[in-house]
Design a protein around this motif. Structure first.
Motif, PDB file in Angstrom:
ATOM      1  N   ILE A  85       0.849  -1.192   0.000  1.00  0.00           N
ATOM      2  CA  ILE A  85       0.000   0.000   0.000  1.00  0.00           C
ATOM      3  C   ILE A  85       0.885   1.242   0.000  1.00  0.00           C
ATOM      4  CG2 ILE A  85      -1.799   1.307   1.180  1.00  0.00           C
ATOM      5  CD1 ILE A  85      -2.815  -1.227   2.402  1.00  0.00           C
ATOM      6  N   TYR A  86       0.612   2.159  -0.930  1.00  0.00           N
ATOM      7  CA  TYR A  86       1.344   3.413  -1.039  1.00  0.00           C
ATOM      8  C   TYR A  86       0.327   4.540  -1.104  1.00  0.00           C
ATOM      9  CZ  TYR A  86       5.148   0.258  -2.188  1.00  0.00           C
ATOM     10  OH  TYR A  86       6.061  -0.764  -2.144  1.00  0.00           O
ATOM     11  N   VAL A  87       0.621   5.638  -0.412  1.00  0.00           N
ATOM     12  CA  VAL A  87      -0.322   6.747  -0.321  1.00  0.00           C
ATOM     13  C   VAL A  87       0.388   8.050  -0.668  1.00  0.00           C
ATOM     14  CG1 VAL A  87      -1.888   8.043   1.183  1.00  0.00           C
ATOM     15  CG2 VAL A  87      -1.689   5.561   1.434  1.00  0.00           C
ATOM     16  N   ARG A  88      -0.289   8.867  -1.468  1.00  0.00           N
ATOM     17  CA  ARG A  88       0.217  10.191  -1.808  1.00  0.00           C
ATOM     18  C   ARG A  88      -0.846  11.232  -1.478  1.00  0.00           C
ATOM     19  NH1 ARG A  88       3.882   7.433  -1.633  1.00  0.00           N
ATOM     20  NH2 ARG A  88       5.368   6.841  -3.276  1.00  0.00           N
ATOM     21  N   THR A  89      -0.396  12.348  -0.912  1.00  0.00           N
ATOM     22  CA  THR A  89      -1.251  13.520  -0.757  1.00  0.00           C
ATOM     23  C   THR A  89      -0.549  14.678  -1.431  1.00  0.00           C
ATOM     24  OG1 THR A  89      -2.571  14.827   0.785  1.00  0.00           O
ATOM     25  CG2 THR A  89      -0.313  14.272   1.458  1.00  0.00           C
ATOM     26  N   PHE A  90      -1.178  15.842  -1.434  1.00  0.00           N
ATOM     27  CA  PHE A  90      -0.682  16.922  -2.271  1.00  0.00           C
ATOM     28  C   PHE A  90      -0.602  18.212  -1.479  1.00  0.00           C
ATOM     29  CE2 PHE A  90      -3.196  13.833  -4.543  1.00  0.00           C
ATOM     30  CZ  PHE A  90      -2.294  13.375  -5.495  1.00  0.00           C
ATOM     31  N   ALA A  91       0.489  18.943  -1.702  1.00  0.00           N
ATOM     32  CA  ALA A  91       0.681  20.192  -0.981  1.00  0.00           C
ATOM     33  C   ALA A  91      -0.458  21.159  -1.240  1.00  0.00           C
ATOM     34  CB  ALA A  91       2.024  20.820  -1.377  1.00  0.00           C
ATOM     35  N   SER A  92      -1.032  21.110  -2.432  1.00  0.00           N
ATOM     36  CA  SER A  92      -2.125  22.029  -2.774  1.00  0.00           C
ATOM     37  C   SER A  92      -3.500  21.459  -2.450  1.00  0.00           C
ATOM     38  CB  SER A  92      -2.060  22.363  -4.272  1.00  0.00           C
ATOM     39  OG  SER A  92      -2.198  21.173  -5.039  1.00  0.00           O
ATOM     40  N   ARG A  93      -3.577  20.187  -2.061  1.00  0.00           N
ATOM     41  CA  ARG A  93      -4.863  19.537  -1.749  1.00  0.00           C
ATOM     42  C   ARG A  93      -4.675  18.589  -0.576  1.00  0.00           C
ATOM     43  NH1 ARG A  93      -9.062  18.745  -5.318  1.00  0.00           N
ATOM     44  NH2 ARG A  93      -9.971  17.710  -3.500  1.00  0.00           N
ATOM     45  N   LEU A  94      -4.496  19.146   0.613  1.00  0.00           N
ATOM     46  CA  LEU A  94      -4.270  18.309   1.785  1.00  0.00           C
ATOM     47  C   LEU A  94      -5.504  17.510   2.175  1.00  0.00           C
ATOM     48  CD1 LEU A  94      -2.127  20.709   3.971  1.00  0.00           C
ATOM     49  CD2 LEU A  94      -1.358  18.708   2.689  1.00  0.00           C
ATOM     50  N   ASP A  95      -6.679  17.917   1.672  1.00  0.00           N
ATOM     51  CA  ASP A  95      -7.897  17.155   1.968  1.00  0.00           C
ATOM     52  C   ASP A  95      -7.978  15.878   1.155  1.00  0.00           C
ATOM     53  OD1 ASP A  95      -8.255  18.879  -0.374  1.00  0.00           O
ATOM     54  OD2 ASP A  95     -10.278  18.023  -0.436  1.00  0.00           O
ATOM     55  N   LEU A  96      -7.087  15.719   0.186  1.00  0.00           N
ATOM     56  CA  LEU A  96      -7.162  14.612  -0.769  1.00  0.00           C
ATOM     57  C   LEU A  96      -5.963  13.688  -0.622  1.00  0.00           C
ATOM     58  CD1 LEU A  96      -8.771  13.519  -3.280  1.00  0.00           C
ATOM     59  CD2 LEU A  96      -7.128  14.798  -4.674  1.00  0.00           C
TER      60      LEU A  96
END
Length: 850
Positions: free
Chosen positions: A619-630
């Motif tokens: 399992i690998y997870v990415r979030t985004f500096a511009s979309r921390l809700d995602l």
């Protein structure tokens, strides 16, 4: 089919079977419940009492006769099957070929009748000569008035005729009868079907009736001992739910009739298949055109009598196209569950390549008619229509995984349809009918409400909902057919959600804070202060496991989960910087960001901390500096499952009031098909943890203990399983049966093909923020072995020919892509090595010069 384990044979009995007892052959009853009934499964009812479940060899029987009694349980060994009821269109299993199924295309029956006024009988009557005596007793029956079609909701007013031992006959309102008399069960009473008073029931009344509630039809008004027999019913007012007029087929709209109507002002739809719907206990009469037989004592048959015993025979068209006539219904087996890829001769199919073709314009897909099916080899012979749907081509052999039933033309025998050809004649009611024959050229014979039978092509008919009497599609009878305006396929399994008792395992590892602490934790985070996104970005990178407000992070117990494998350059969890990898909103399902608040940011920080340290293998997870809700989670299919090595991507969006409300999850499906009972083709993820399935209360989202990590572990361990077929609601009880094993094997074949197809799609068009992870997994991680293992899968003798036909091109494409990735990785590594050597040489030269 493997013989390594012993499997239970199919069930001996089914609900609505007519039975008796070996020890009491004079008793006749109907099975009301069995162990394998789907609605018995506790997954379908969160308040279900497990004590209600039956043992595998138990059946529940409701007996006809007197005195009335509650349904009773018996062992199957005590029960003898007398008859089994079928309707045209029902699916049955071949008595000697376990892989072959067929459709009932004709039903014949013989019945023993009993006069409702006495003991006279009429034996061995052809049931095709009979019709229901009181059609208004069938709630849901179809009727017409003033150009409208509707369903009978109820009989709001009804008169009852009673004959006493003195010969006196009176008539009374049904409601008054229930107030002034005691109604007893007669010998003919069927406790399963009696919804209101019926002829044949015995009543006990006072010595005299009040004149204001009774109308006497004879000169004598003597009730004798007060015991009477109900001999007739007369409906005086019907309550009707009107469904549609010819406007449903683009005809002229008509004024809506009143909901309460006079029975004499309506026309009943008398089905040509009515005899096939008759059960023991029903009240019947001879059709008007039938020669009336004579009773055993020589008198003419009475207008009303009750079915006391039946013998049913069926004509079956098997998948291979052969037809058998006059098969005794008791010799036919009913499948526990029908394989969702199964097709039968006459079905309208489309060439969606086993749902492997991405839908851009559904109208461009080939449409054809199934001629025959070889279920063991998973092959079918199909004749395809030309582009104009006017002419059929020559028969072609196709894989069953290449084609599927067209969702907008799944018309079976006995289905009710609208006929657009008669839209200009609303009061003839020829625009409504039922399918009575399915031909191999794409036409259907339809028995119309005006009593005529006509032949129409499948696309000239519109299927109507049999329960709601409403059209299945929004656009009915349009020239463009029955697809929606975007040409999208209707998903008929949209409500087939999974629940599994084992899902509780994903919850049991969490620390259980009580409700009071739950409310306290949530209330402390209820801060609506807006948060600057840039500031949030700089603080989220911390790896601390302590919450900013002093709370300790609550983590699931994942000690048994192996650590994520180290892939050089790849972190299990990471925050993607837009400067390095810009995020394209157009590629997202959740395009609108959740407004950021201080409370939400604190929760995000907690979830990130848990994901950094707790993600299990695969399992690998990415979030985004511009979309921390995602967040986007990449879950690789576990070994020893049909999903092995395949990537599954999920968008996860946190709501503004998280964790009070669970996150929204979208399955980013690129396979083009339904991968799992929980993972729908349209991206819906069905889990009780998310509130998208009505599981037990302890399986639901808990604001104080549930986490994103727990959600991902649930998907990996409880959804992507070895035998996903049994995750369908109610199917768990079919494990260990021959039907279940066969359907599960077919399900896994299809899922494996879809998994590899989805893998190819992601390797060809990977999301930018996960490209390096996907490349690394398939070149340096566990996925690198697929280059050798996939060709070996095709050599597996358990794969059917139809599966190999679809698997081969997908596998070849995937292997080619994996080899190309490996070559690119090798070149990159070689280039890096060369750069390293050059750098070392340059350093050595510089050192020597010094």
């Amino acid at each position: 089919m493997s013989n390594r384990t012993t499997r239970r044979a199919g069930p001996r009995f089914h609900s609505e079977d007519l039975v008796t007892l070996a020890a009491s052959p004079d008793r006749v009853g109907i099975i009301s419940r069995t162990h394998h009934d789907p609605d018995d499964d506790e997954d379908l009812d969160p308040n279900y009492d497990p004590a209600f479940n039956l043992a595998p060899d138990d059946v529940e029987i409701s007996w006809t006769g007197s005195p009335p009694a509650a349904p009773q349980l018996y062992k199957e060994s005590e029960v003898v099957l007398l008859d089994r009821y079928f309707l045209p269109g029902d699916i049955v299993l071949h008595p000697t070929n376990p892989t072959m199924s067929g459709t009932v295309i004709e039903v014949e029956g013989r019945a023993d009748l009993k006069d409702v006024r006495g003991s006279a009988t009429l034996d061995d009557v052809d049931m095709a000569l009979l019709e229901f005596k009181y059609p208004f007793l069938s709630v849901g029956g179809i009727l017409f008035k003033d150009g409208w079609c509707g369903r009978l909701h109820d009989v709001s007013k009804c008169k009852v005729q009673i004959m006493f031992s003195t010969g006196a006959v009176c008539e009374i309102n049904e409601a008054d009868l229930e107030m002034h008399a005691h109604i007893e069960f007669g010998d003919e009473h069927n406790s399963l079907s009696l919804d209101r008073v019926q002829p044949g029931l015995i009543v006990r009344v006072r010595r005299t009736f009040h004149d204001h509630v009774t109308r006497w039809l004879t000169e004598s008004r003597s009730t004798g001992s007060g015991v009477g027999l109900i001999i007739d019913l007369h409906a005086e007012q019907l309550d009707v739910d009107w469904a549609f007029d010819t406007a449903a087929v683009n005809g002229p709209p008509l004024p809506l009739p009143d909901q309460l109507v006079d029975p004499q002002a309506v026309k009943y739809f008398r089905s040509s298949l009515e005899h096939a719907t008759m059960f023991v206990g029903n009240l019947v009469q001879f059709r008007a055109h039938a020669d009336t037989p004579r009773l055993a004592d020589g008198r003419d048959a009475t207008p009303c009598y009750r079915l006391v015993k039946t013998r049913t025979f069926a004509t079956v068209r098997w998948q291979d196209g052969t037809v058998q006539h006059g098969m005794r219904a008791t010799e036919l087996k009913i499948p526990l569950a029908v394989d969702e890829t199964a097709l039968w001769p006459g079905d309208i199919c489309w060439n969606r390549q086993g749902q492997l073709q991405d839908l851009e314009d559904a109208n461009d897909l080939q449409v054809g008619v199934v001629q025959s099916v070889d279920p063991a080899r998973r092959l079918a012979i199909v004749r395809w229509f030309d582009a104009a749907w006017e002419n059929l081509g020559v028969p072609e052999t196709c894989s069953l995984y290449q084609i599927s039933s067209h969702p907008n033309f799944t018309m079976d025998l006995a289905d009710r349809v609208l006929v657009a050809a008669h839209k200009e004649s609303p009061r003839s009611y020829a625009w409504f009918g039922e399918v009575v024959r399915i031909a191999l050229d794409g036409t259907r014979d339809v028995f119309l409400a005006n009593g005529q039978t006509e032949t129409h092509r499948f696309d000239q008919l519109t299927l109507v909902d049999p329960t709601e009497m409403g059209p299945l599609e929004d656009e009915l009878g349009s020239e463009d057919g029955f697809l929606d305006e975007d040409g999208n396929m209707v998903d008929p399994s949209d409500e087939e959600w999974m629940t599994d008792d084992d899902e509780a395992a994903a919850l049991s590892g969490s620390n259980d804070h009580g409700d009071e602490e739950d409310e306290e934790r949530v209330s402390r985070d209820d801060d609506d202060e807006p948060m600057d996104v840039d500031a949030a970005t700089t603080t989220t990178g911390t790896t601390t496991t302590a919450a900013a407000d002093g709370d300790t992070e609550v983590e699931p117990d994942l000690a048994s989960a192996p650590a994520a494998p180290v892939i050089p350059g790849e972190e299990p969890f990471d925050v993607v910087d837009d400067d390095d990898t810009p995020l394209d909103p157009a590629t997202l399902h959740f395009k609108d960001a959740t407004p950021m608040t201080a409370a939400l940011l604190r929760q995000i920080r907690k979830q990130h901390a848990a994901l950094r340290t707790g993600l299990p293998h695969g399992i690998y997870v990415r979030t985004f500096a511009s979309r921390l809700d995602l967040l986007v989670a990449l879950v690789f299919g576990p070994d020893d499952t049909p999903y092995a090595g395949a990537p599954f991507l999920f968008e996860i969006q946190l709501p503004a009031d998280y964790p009070r409300t669970p996150p929204s999850v979208y399955f980013m499906n690129r396979s083009g098909g339904r991968m799992n009972p929980n993972l729908h083709e349209d991206g819906k993820v069905c889990l009780s943890l998310l509130g998208t399935w009505h599981g037990k209360s302890y399986e639901s989202w808990n604001p104080s203990t549930s986490t994103i990590l727990q959600l991902l572990v649930s998907i990996q361990g409880l959804v992507l399983v070895k035998h996903p077929y049994f995750l369908e609601p109610g199917y768990g009880k079919y494990q260990g049966t021959s039907d279940g094993a066969q359907n599960s094997r077919m399900y896994n074949e299809r899922v494996r093909i879809l998994s590899l197809k989805g893998t190819v799609a992601y390797l060809e068009r990977p999301p930018a923020y996960l490209k390096s992870t996907l490349d690394a997994y398939y070149t340096r991680g566990a996925g690198k072995d697929l280059v050798d293992s996939i060709p070996k899968e095709l050599e597996d003798p358990s794969w059917t020919e139809g599966a190999k036909v679809m698997m081969r091109p997908v596998a070849e494409k995937m292997v080619c892509k994996l080899k190309a990735l490996a070559e690119e990785a090798a070149k990159a590594e070689e280039g890096e090595s060369k750069e390293g050597e050059d750098a070392r040489a340059a350093a050595a030269d510089e050192s020597s010069e010094q």
